[in-house]
Design a protein around this motif. Structure first.
Motif, PDB file in Angstrom:
ATOM      1  N   UNK A  48     -13.670  90.846 -38.200  1.00  0.00           N
ATOM      2  CA  UNK A  48     -13.695  90.198 -39.523  1.00  0.00           C
ATOM      3  C   UNK A  48     -12.493  89.285 -39.754  1.00  0.00           C
ATOM      4  N   UNK A  49     -11.336  89.651 -39.193  1.00  0.00           N
ATOM      5  CA  UNK A  49     -10.105  88.907 -39.446  1.00  0.00           C
ATOM      6  C   UNK A  49      -9.611  88.131 -38.224  1.00  0.00           C
ATOM      7  N   UNK A  50     -10.455  87.980 -37.215  1.00  0.00           N
ATOM      8  CA  UNK A  50     -10.072  87.311 -35.976  1.00  0.00           C
ATOM      9  C   UNK A  50      -9.449  85.947 -36.246  1.00  0.00           C
ATOM     10  N   UNK A  51      -8.539  85.566 -35.393  1.00  0.00           N
ATOM     11  CA  UNK A  51      -7.770  84.334 -35.563  1.00  0.00           C
ATOM     12  C   UNK A  51      -8.644  83.095 -35.696  1.00  0.00           C
ATOM     13  N   UNK A  52      -9.768  83.026 -35.010  1.00  0.00           N
ATOM     14  CA  UNK A  52     -10.623  81.852 -35.082  1.00  0.00           C
ATOM     15  C   UNK A  52     -11.511  81.785 -36.327  1.00  0.00           C
ATOM     16  N   UNK A  53     -11.579  82.871 -37.073  1.00  0.00           N
ATOM     17  CA  UNK A  53     -12.424  82.927 -38.271  1.00  0.00           C
ATOM     18  C   UNK A  53     -11.839  82.088 -39.395  1.00  0.00           C
ATOM     19  N   UNK A  54     -12.709  81.357 -40.070  1.00  0.00           N
ATOM     20  CA  UNK A  54     -12.273  80.575 -41.237  1.00  0.00           C
ATOM     21  C   UNK A  54     -12.074  81.533 -42.403  1.00  0.00           C
TER      22      UNK A  54
END
Length: 85
Positions: A48-54
């Motif tokens: 949910x909080x991955x670096x690539x996520x907007x």
């Protein structure tokens, strides 16, 4: 440092929580550091909080960027970008 976390919209649903009180190590200085710290929990947190996520964030109910320095007792909110239609 003690922080109040808030999660909104699809993040709230994915993480199955809307808020959390957390104590973070003194090495956590910015919201970006906090995000990385939460990702280390693994599982759905990492997804949910991955670096690539907007994602967007707010500190004490003011929109900020992820390089913003944290403050003791602050409220940090995470939410997906808002779209209309």
């Amino acid at each position: 440092m003690k922080l109040e976390l808030r999660f909104f919209a699809s993040l709230r649903e994915a993480l199955e929580t809307s808020q959390e009180s957390i104590d973070v190590p003194s090495s956590i200085k910015t919201i970006s550091d906090l995000r990385s710290f939460l990702v280390q929990r693994g599982g759905i947190w990492a997804q949910a909080l991955a670096e690539g996520k907007a994602l967007r964030c707010a500190l004490n109910q003011h929109m900020v960027d992820f390089n913003t320095v944290l403050q003791e007792g602050a409220e940090v909110a995470f939410f997906p970008p808002v779209t209309g239609g």
